[in-house]
Design a protein around this motif. Sequence first.
Motif, PDB file in Angstrom:
ATOM      1  N   THR A 171     -21.889 -10.399  -3.260  1.00 60.49           N
ATOM      2  CA  THR A 171     -20.916 -11.451  -3.573  1.00 60.49           C
ATOM      3  C   THR A 171     -21.595 -12.814  -3.462  1.00 60.49           C
ATOM      4  O   THR A 171     -22.730 -12.922  -2.976  1.00 60.49           O
ATOM      5  CB  THR A 171     -19.724 -11.416  -2.601  1.00 60.49           C
ATOM      6  OG1 THR A 171     -20.203 -11.679  -1.259  1.00 60.49           O
ATOM      7  CG2 THR A 171     -19.028 -10.064  -2.630  1.00 60.49           C
ATOM      8  N   THR A 217     -20.740 -15.166  -1.444  1.00 56.50           N
ATOM      9  CA  THR A 217     -20.871 -15.529  -0.027  1.00 56.50           C
ATOM     10  C   THR A 217     -21.936 -14.693   0.680  1.00 56.50           C
ATOM     11  O   THR A 217     -22.242 -14.959   1.847  1.00 56.50           O
ATOM     12  CB  THR A 217     -19.519 -15.352   0.698  1.00 56.50           C
ATOM     13  OG1 THR A 217     -19.002 -14.044   0.438  1.00 56.50           O
ATOM     14  CG2 THR A 217     -18.519 -16.380   0.213  1.00 56.50           C
ATOM     15  N   SER A 234     -16.047 -13.604   2.613  1.00 55.15           N
ATOM     16  CA  SER A 234     -15.390 -14.824   2.141  1.00 55.15           C
ATOM     17  C   SER A 234     -14.140 -15.149   2.948  1.00 55.15           C
ATOM     18  O   SER A 234     -13.672 -16.288   2.939  1.00 55.15           O
ATOM     19  CB  SER A 234     -15.014 -14.695   0.656  1.00 55.15           C
ATOM     20  OG  SER A 234     -14.147 -13.590   0.454  1.00 55.15           O
TER      21      SER A 234
END
Length: 391
Positions: A251, A253, A352
């Motif tokens: 991802t 993040t 996240s």
Amino acid sequence: MTPRVRGRRANGEGTIRKLPSGNYQWRLTLGKAPNGRQLTKCGTEPTRTAAAKALAAAITDRNRGLLPDMNVMTVEQWLRSWLPLARSKLAPTTHANYVHLAERHIYPVLGPVTLQGLKPSHVREFYTGLVEQGYSKSVLRQVRAILCGALHDALLDEIVHRNVAELAQLPQAKPEREGRALHATETQVFLAQARTHRLGVVFEVAVATGLRRGELCGLRWAFVDLELGTIQVRENLPVVGGRPTPGPLKTKTSLRDVPLAPETLALLQAHRARQIEERAALGLPFDPEGHVFTRPDGSRLNPDHLTKLTQTIARQAGLGSVRLHDLRHTNTSLLLRHRVPPEIVSRQLGHSRVEFTLNRYRHIFADEGRAHAIGLSDLLAPTPNAHGGTP
């Protein structure tokens, strides 16, 4: 036959138009569906020239009879043409898993059904069959994502007039295996056994940092700052089709800097020194920017090997079933038990949302519950208020 891309076009030549994104979409009409809708084949390319070439190839295929008749196209035919196009939108591991799930589950059951003949009842019966075979919610969700995505694009191409996969809800399935967090004593037993293996240090780093499997295997010395004591998570090594394949992080993040405690930093420094000696003994040079955890010759690890080694170590330590990913759960739970702020833990894991970290990775150990058990006398006793008095 090269399609014209400007001016008026003859029937059967196809069209090319510029999209707001700057890409170029080509479209070729193949005929009409029984409901009167036009059936088309289309695609998107970064330049007008590339779009013209793709359109010309589609026209050639149509003229040679190589394009399937959209009126009788089956689910399998559509998926086999859709999956390669979906590759650009998916992570490599996700795409490889979609191909596997389609081959294993979708084609044998729904493959022969025509797209126009596919009904919600077909899809519901398919899901029920998977449940009866004992497949988990995760497998069902992924299979549904494939069908919904493929039929969504078929709807956009006007091959079908509705997305029946979105109308068919998933039945109750076998619950997914929950992650396991080792408590402190179990973790010590596991790591003691891990140290008897050449790659024992990777498990110590896994527990100390909570890095994912692909992040551990993809980690290179170029992203380990031994002076500042920081790991920069920048690369991933997922397994695609059974082979380790460098790919993007899971991802946005996931791209993060993970601070190292002095003890973990010392582990990595000692590991680097051993790695240099190991290569020298084999007459091989040491790559100062190479992978941190490797085979003796310096080649990168297969993450699947690390997964199997985790299970072997756990059995040897008498801990039963332990997954490599369980060490990430262990890191999270032990940090939170030591009152590290959840926001810090979540950021170091690359999540996240703090809520996801707490809901999925936080495990309450038995001794924590006992430590906070409060008797009635204490529970009912007056407590000081903000001004030092009692309410």
